[in-house]
Scaffold this active site. Sequence first.
Site, PDB file in Angstrom:
ATOM      1  N   GLU A  83       1.038  -0.933   0.131  1.00  0.00           N
ATOM      2  CA  GLU A  83      -0.553  -0.077  -0.081  1.00  0.00           C
ATOM      3  C   GLU A  83       1.159   1.450  -0.277  1.00  0.00           C
ATOM      4  O   GLU A  83       0.186   1.934  -1.121  1.00  0.00           O
ATOM      5  CB  GLU A  83      -1.321   0.386   1.456  1.00  0.00           C
ATOM      6  N   ARG A  87       0.674   3.434  -3.594  1.00  0.00           N
ATOM      7  CA  ARG A  87       0.374   5.088  -3.320  1.00  0.00           C
ATOM      8  C   ARG A  87       1.015   6.304  -2.391  1.00  0.00           C
ATOM      9  O   ARG A  87       1.052   6.883  -3.593  1.00  0.00           O
ATOM     10  CB  ARG A  87      -0.668   4.959  -1.669  1.00  0.00           C
ATOM     11  N   ASP A 216      -4.746  -9.621  -8.705  1.00  0.00           N
ATOM     12  CA  ASP A 216      -4.743  -9.200 -10.031  1.00  0.00           C
ATOM     13  C   ASP A 216      -3.442  -7.845 -10.476  1.00  0.00           C
ATOM     14  O   ASP A 216      -3.218  -8.299 -11.111  1.00  0.00           O
ATOM     15  CB  ASP A 216      -5.684  -8.318  -9.284  1.00  0.00           C
ATOM     16  N   GLU A 350     -12.294   0.534 -10.915  1.00  0.00           N
ATOM     17  CA  GLU A 350     -12.220  -0.640 -11.796  1.00  0.00           C
ATOM     18  C   GLU A 350     -12.908  -0.665 -12.865  1.00  0.00           C
ATOM     19  O   GLU A 350     -11.936  -0.566 -13.610  1.00  0.00           O
ATOM     20  CB  GLU A 350     -11.576  -1.995 -11.130  1.00  0.00           C
ATOM     21  N   THR A 436      -0.731   0.948 -10.822  1.00  0.00           N
ATOM     22  CA  THR A 436      -1.662   0.212  -9.983  1.00  0.00           C
ATOM     23  C   THR A 436      -2.800   0.924  -9.031  1.00  0.00           C
ATOM     24  O   THR A 436      -4.224   0.496  -9.017  1.00  0.00           O
ATOM     25  CB  THR A 436      -2.106  -0.957  -9.382  1.00  0.00           C
TER      26      THR A 436
HETATM   27  C1  DMJ Z   1      -6.586   0.677  -5.235  1.00  0.00           C
HETATM   28  O1  DMJ Z   1      -5.477   1.119  -4.129  1.00  0.00           O
HETATM   29  C2  DMJ Z   1      -5.727  -0.338  -6.125  1.00  0.00           C
HETATM   30  O2  DMJ Z   1      -6.184  -0.018  -7.035  1.00  0.00           O
HETATM   31  C3  DMJ Z   1      -5.320  -1.416  -6.239  1.00  0.00           C
HETATM   32  O3  DMJ Z   1      -4.439  -2.445  -7.592  1.00  0.00           O
HETATM   33  C4  DMJ Z   1      -6.664  -2.472  -5.313  1.00  0.00           C
HETATM   34  N1  DMJ Z   1      -7.249  -1.801  -4.473  1.00  0.00           N
HETATM   35  C5  DMJ Z   1      -7.488   0.033  -4.572  1.00  0.00           C
HETATM   36  C6  DMJ Z   1      -8.817   0.066  -5.204  1.00  0.00           C
HETATM   37  O4  DMJ Z   1      -9.759  -0.484  -5.915  1.00  0.00           O
END
Ligand code: DMJ
Length: 456
Positions: A83, A87, A216, A350, A436
């Site tokens: 995370e 982020r 994912d 998503e 992501t």
């Molecule tokens: C985000 O932190 C990112 O997209 C991650 O890959 C998956 N979860 C959240 C959004 O749903």
Amino acid sequence: VSLQMMKHAWDNYKRYAWGLNELKPISKQGHSSNLFGNIQGATIVDALDTLYIMEMKEEFKEAKEWVEKNLDFNVNAEISVFEVNIRFVGGLLSAYYLSGEEVFRKKAVELGEKLLPAFNTPTGIPWALLNIKSGIGRNWPWASGGSSILAEFGTLHLEFVHLSHLSGNPVFAEKVMNIRKVLNRLDKPEGLYPNYLNPSSGQWGQHHVSIGGLGDSFYEYLLKAWLMSDKTDEEGKKMYYEAVQAIETHLIRKSSGGLTYIAEWKGGLLEHKMGHLTCFAGGMFGLGADGAPNDKTGHHIELGAEIARTCHESYDRTSMKLGPEAFRFDGGVEAIATRQNEKYYILRPEVIETYMYMWRLTHDPKYRQWGWEAVEALEKHCRVDGGYSGIRDVYNNHESHDDVQQSFFLSETLKYLYLLFSEDDLLPFEHWVFNTEAHPLPVLHKDEGNKEENQK
Ligand code: DMJ
């Protein structure tokens, strides 16, 4: 519209939760998630590039000043490596590349260095959790036999390659290349990658496979590593297309009503459930279509379009026109959540992300229409006085708000909406890949090294 939405989300965060990680839009106070330990300001760092792209100059400036004065990594805190990487490192890197402001580069590298002790395991597969003061790591207690998680250790590659690029220190790239090496030495059941890998023994944990949660973004980063390398990372390319082949064979199914979905695989048995998280894969298949081997470009675009359609159905079949956390294709239902604890929507991006990719790749107007439906639903059900909130049950007729404005709503959901309704030359795919968390990182062009050489 997404600009107005961003302003509402940002202004309220600023008013009620400034400097804290996230906003509680109903109780109008800060929300702290233990994913970031004591690191503060998640919403600010996640939102920097969105503010920049939307040309919200005043807001970008105040965000930058907060980062300069207050963003502090010298805290005694156990954090989620994944995370914090997607982020904070991702957010700082994009802010640097877009604005050229040195403070973001410096902070990104400083934070990257703090994450390095996570790799001190027998195999070099990093821990999920790390105390950034003591450097002591561990894994989630619930993860199969002390395993690390595929989507966590597999979603460091893009950021770490850029950290090496920007710092001149090869150690970051070496760490993530070693992850590839470990994965390539292992046998994969049916060519699939299980979600769990033990960092001490180097063996897989439970044979669960998912293109949603726990798996994912590992797949996403194989493709994007190749694209970000200006298509020189042949290993990433090969791993991606081979994985997609295995996913098609073992996980992708069509419902009797004609909806294509991606199931979950548990030791050879299929669970006919698809997560909201899994919906990102439509965009991924579309983005990867161009490089698909054996004349499969059209097939991959088609697959992306089918996933987009299924995920749109998951929204359309609710009363709020917002999708549930997970939906099923069994027991007589298709694309509908059947369990109470899967009916929530937490402002996730998503589905809109997939609309954005498919729009850019096909220009089929339906993707903008679907994006517009999502805007209307967000405005109607998630917008509250104090910002935007998630919803506990999207099948209900009146809202029960969860009182969290997730930082990814500002970094991803609103950015992808903005891009969906912008021209293609804003952050064009030839030059940028999105991490992501939707933080754009520049493609490292082949001739860049030479250019510098030539200038000398
Ligand atoms: C985000 O932190 C990112 O997209 C991650 O890959 C998956 N979860 C959240 C959004 O749903």
